[in-house]
Design an enzyme around this catalytic site. Structure first.
Site, PDB file in Angstrom:
ATOM      1  CE  LYS A 172      -1.553   2.978   2.810  1.00  0.00           C
ATOM      2  NZ  LYS A 172      -1.723   4.168   1.964  1.00  0.00           N
ATOM      3  CD  GLU A 247      14.154   1.079   7.983  1.00  0.00           C
ATOM      4  OE1 GLU A 247      14.667   2.025   8.622  1.00  0.00           O
ATOM      5  OE2 GLU A 247      14.814   0.116   7.569  1.00  0.00           O
ATOM      6  CB  CYS A 281      13.574   8.931   7.067  1.00  0.00           C
ATOM      7  SG  CYS A 281      14.499   7.973   5.881  1.00  0.00           S
ATOM      8  CD  GLU A 380      11.035  13.018  11.138  1.00  0.00           C
ATOM      9  OE1 GLU A 380       9.954  12.567  11.537  1.00  0.00           O
ATOM     10  OE2 GLU A 380      11.800  12.398  10.389  1.00  0.00           O
TER      11      GLU A 380
HETATM   12  P1  NAP Z   1       2.681   8.205   8.032  1.00  0.00           P
HETATM   13  O1  NAP Z   1       1.585   9.150   8.186  1.00  0.00           O
HETATM   14  O2  NAP Z   1       3.053   7.334   9.160  1.00  0.00           O
HETATM   15  O3  NAP Z   1       2.316   7.335   6.745  1.00  0.00           O
HETATM   16  C1  NAP Z   1       3.133   6.284   6.288  1.00  0.00           C
HETATM   17  C2  NAP Z   1       2.253   5.243   5.622  1.00  0.00           C
HETATM   18  O4  NAP Z   1       1.394   4.647   6.589  1.00  0.00           O
HETATM   19  C3  NAP Z   1       1.344   5.817   4.539  1.00  0.00           C
HETATM   20  O5  NAP Z   1       1.256   4.907   3.482  1.00  0.00           O
HETATM   21  C4  NAP Z   1       0.019   5.926   5.260  1.00  0.00           C
HETATM   22  O6  NAP Z   1      -1.090   5.906   4.406  1.00  0.00           O
HETATM   23  C5  NAP Z   1       0.059   4.687   6.115  1.00  0.00           C
HETATM   24  N1  NAP Z   1      -0.867   4.687   7.250  1.00  0.00           N
HETATM   25  C6  NAP Z   1      -1.477   5.747   7.860  1.00  0.00           C
HETATM   26  N2  NAP Z   1      -2.282   5.315   8.861  1.00  0.00           N
HETATM   27  C7  NAP Z   1      -2.172   3.967   8.899  1.00  0.00           C
HETATM   28  C8  NAP Z   1      -2.746   2.947   9.734  1.00  0.00           C
HETATM   29  N3  NAP Z   1      -3.616   3.227  10.722  1.00  0.00           N
HETATM   30  N4  NAP Z   1      -2.399   1.662   9.489  1.00  0.00           N
HETATM   31  C9  NAP Z   1      -1.534   1.351   8.515  1.00  0.00           C
HETATM   32  N5  NAP Z   1      -0.973   2.266   7.694  1.00  0.00           N
HETATM   33  C10 NAP Z   1      -1.283   3.558   7.880  1.00  0.00           C
HETATM   34  O7  NAP Z   1       4.032   8.908   7.630  1.00  0.00           O
HETATM   35  P2  NAP Z   1       4.236  10.049   6.576  1.00  0.00           P
HETATM   36  O8  NAP Z   1       3.778  11.313   7.174  1.00  0.00           O
HETATM   37  O9  NAP Z   1       3.652   9.625   5.282  1.00  0.00           O
HETATM   38  O10 NAP Z   1       5.832  10.031   6.407  1.00  0.00           O
HETATM   39  C11 NAP Z   1       6.653  10.833   7.168  1.00  0.00           C
HETATM   40  C12 NAP Z   1       7.338  10.057   8.266  1.00  0.00           C
HETATM   41  O11 NAP Z   1       7.941   8.889   7.743  1.00  0.00           O
HETATM   42  C13 NAP Z   1       8.475  10.814   8.909  1.00  0.00           C
HETATM   43  O12 NAP Z   1       8.468  10.603  10.302  1.00  0.00           O
HETATM   44  C14 NAP Z   1       9.707  10.179   8.297  1.00  0.00           C
HETATM   45  O13 NAP Z   1      10.875  10.327   9.041  1.00  0.00           O
HETATM   46  C15 NAP Z   1       9.310   8.786   8.161  1.00  0.00           C
HETATM   47  N6  NAP Z   1      10.102   8.103   7.130  1.00  0.00           N
HETATM   48  C16 NAP Z   1      11.045   7.212   7.542  1.00  0.00           C
HETATM   49  C17 NAP Z   1      11.848   6.582   6.613  1.00  0.00           C
HETATM   50  C18 NAP Z   1      12.884   5.597   7.049  1.00  0.00           C
HETATM   51  O14 NAP Z   1      13.409   4.894   6.208  1.00  0.00           O
HETATM   52  N7  NAP Z   1      13.230   5.488   8.311  1.00  0.00           N
HETATM   53  C19 NAP Z   1      11.682   6.857   5.252  1.00  0.00           C
HETATM   54  C20 NAP Z   1      10.715   7.775   4.872  1.00  0.00           C
HETATM   55  C21 NAP Z   1       9.918   8.391   5.834  1.00  0.00           C
HETATM   56  P3  NAP Z   1      -1.824   7.236   3.859  1.00  0.00           P
HETATM   57  O15 NAP Z   1      -0.847   8.350   3.924  1.00  0.00           O
HETATM   58  O16 NAP Z   1      -2.188   6.870   2.477  1.00  0.00           O
HETATM   59  O17 NAP Z   1      -3.020   7.454   4.709  1.00  0.00           O
END
Ligand code: NAP
Ligand code: MG
Length: 477
Positions: A172, A247, A281, A380
């Site tokens: 997804k 991650e 990230c 962050e």
């Molecule tokens: P996020 O809100 O946690 O979303 C990540 C993914 O999870 C999206 O596909 C989102 O779907 C999905 N998601 C949301 N609610 C969910 C639930 N209840 N159950 C399962 N999946 C769910 O994160 P983001 O705002 O997109 O990304 C930013 C964050 O990611 C930052 O903290 C960044 O540091 C971290 N990040 C870490 C890495 C790494 O390798 N360590 C790499 C990239 C990003 P939808 O958005 O479609 O609702």
């Protein structure tokens, strides 16, 4: 208007849970559309993946799986121009960065398609009456939830090792940036990857993502995203006792000593936070500067920040927009809060960038004298915001580097090799870079979090081991 399908059992389908508009962050205009799926489609995808696993993928020789992965890499390169443009329209990043992402994505499939042939077990010494060995087996059906900041790279980083190791996948992608996940799944079919091996279910995290992590037919979950969602994913997985790779976020420091090669260091320190408008990230979002070069380094960084030209990603500017209006609100809101708290001195930027039509642009922003107790030091921000802090000596730098809840990456800039290695051992992060930052993506280098940046490793050989489980076989002689 670009149309984005889901791909289940090799067939393109349109979810019936409403149409989602996909916006170009460079101008705020819709450029693509997705039919959102729901729980029923997740169930279909999991069943398709299970059938594909049982009907041959797991028994396909590693050399054959590897060939298909390497064929996919060739098709990604063939279509690279189109895929890079989609990535820029989805995320907003400058087209030269999207082109590098395409190369990295091809590299993931090439690398895992090659090393899977070395996925061997061991023979073990035990009593003379027993001959024992281990073999590495796939889990079965793996679930993958990816974020919007590097849609292409995150898909490849997690799917390539899993598929190469013999698992079948249900993916997804983030709803903000859904396009290329389906594009490369279509290329996988063209390469000859059998239907059902790679399924893409488009839709929101709260329904589709949640359904993947809660589904009984999923044997392993890989999640890349924020800490709060990561916690929910891990709780769901714990309920049916399956492993998770998390991650999560970071607040990674670059540490600069007076003996650093500043001509090397400054552009890389700036790039570490400006790349992808800081939405990385492993962004270098803090800079720790020795007191003897503090003023000089601050001036050098500020001068670079002032030169950055903003624009639509397709014009290949120094920096593009952030991904969405909501992300712009978050980033600019956190900066405003930092200014209000008077934590440090604002040197460059500090607000939304005007004059870019409907695009979501933030000024490159640099604060100095930021105290370690502060909000800006610890949180962050996930935007183009760099915070600078002074240190006195090696021990002070180590203490400051470790003074956040995160532990993803650190950079050390010094010509003193002994000092660099002493510090590398004391810094609590999954990767440490010395006189470089990020190693150009480093598909071969294990990557992952310490502390609240997560657990499990992706990339490198270790990344593929994580998608296998060990079976020990012992034979009485
Ligand atoms: P996020 O809100 O946690 O979303 C990540 C993914 O999870 C999206 O596909 C989102 O779907 C999905 N998601 C949301 N609610 C969910 C639930 N209840 N159950 C399962 N999946 C769910 O994160 P983001 O705002 O997109 O990304 C930013 C964050 O990611 C930052 O903290 C960044 O540091 C971290 N990040 C870490 C890495 C790494 O390798 N360590 C790499 C990239 C990003 P939808 O958005 O479609 O609702
Ligand atoms: Mg978008």
């Amino acid at each position: 208007m670009h149309h984005v399908p889901s791909i289940i059992d090799g067939k393109e389908i349109d979810g019936q849970h409403g149409a989602l508009e996909v916006l170009d962050p460079g101008n705020g205009e819709q450029w693509a559309q997705v039919g959102q799926c729901g729980e029923a489609e997740v169930d279909l995808a999991v069943k398709a993946a299970r059938a594909a696993y049982d009907n041959g993928w797991s028994d396909t020789p590693a050399v054959e799986r590897g060939r298909l992965m390497r064929k996919l890499a060739d098709l990604i390169i063939r279509d690279g121009a189109r895929i890079a443009e989609f990535e820029t329209r989805d995320v907003g990043k400058p087209i030269s960065q999207a082109k590098k992402d395409v190369i990295a994505v091809a590299r993931y499939f090439e690398y895992y398609g090659s090393i899977v042939e070395c996925l061997d077990g061991d023979t073990l010494q035990t009593s003379p009456a027993v001959f024992a060995m281990t073999i590495r087996e796939p889990f079965g059906v793996t679930g993958h939830i990816t974020p919007w900041n590097y849609p292409l790279q995150m898909v490849a980083r997690t799917l390539a090792p899993s598929l190469a190791a013999g698992n079948c996948c249900v993916l997804k992608p983030a709803e903000l940036t859904p396009v290329n996940a389906s594009v490369i799944a279509q290329l996988a079919l063209e390469a000859g990857v059998p239907p059902g091996v790679w399924n893409v279910v488009q839709g929101p995290g709260s329904t589709v993502g949640n359904a993947i992590t809660a589904h009984d037919g999923i044997d392993h979950v890989s999640f890349t995203g924020s800490r709060p969602v990561g916690e929910m994913v891990a709780i769901n997985a714990a309920k049916h006792v399956i492993p998770v790779v998390l991650e999560l976020g970071g607040k990674s420091p670059n540490i600069i000593f007076p003996d650093a090669d500043m001509a090397e260091a400054i552009p890389q320190v700036v790039n570490a936070i400006i790349q992808n408008a800081g939405q990385t990230c492993s962004a270098g979002s803090r800079v720790l500067i020795h007191e003897d070069c503090y003023d000089e380094v601050n001036e050098l960084i500020a001068a670079e920040f002032r030169k950055i030209v903003l624009g639509h990603g397709m014009t290949d500017p120094g920096m593009g927009p952030v991904v969405s209006a909501k992300q712009l609100d978050t980033v600019s809101g956190m900066v405003t809060e930092g200014i209000k708290l008077a934590e440090g001195d604002l040197v460059v930027g500090g607000k939304r960038a005007e004059g870019h039509g409907g695009g979501f642009f933030m000024e490159p922003t640099f604060f100095t004298n930021v105290p370690e107790s502060g909000y800006l030091f610890k949180e962050e921000i996930f935007g183009p915001v760099l915070v600078g802090t002074k240190f006195t000596d090696e021990a002070d730098a180590i203490r400051l580097a470790n003074a956040t809840e995160f532990g993803l990456v650190a950079g050390i800039w010094t010509r003193d090799a002994g000092r660099a290695l002493r510090m590398a051992k004391k810094i609590k992060t999954g990767q440490v870079f010395i006189n470089t930052y990020g190693a150009a993506g480093g598909v071969e280098l294990p990557f992952g979090g310490w502390k609240k940046s997560g657990y499990g490793r992706e990339k490198g050989f270790e990344g593929m081991l994580g998608y296998t489980q060990t079976k020990t076989i012992a034979i009485g002689l």
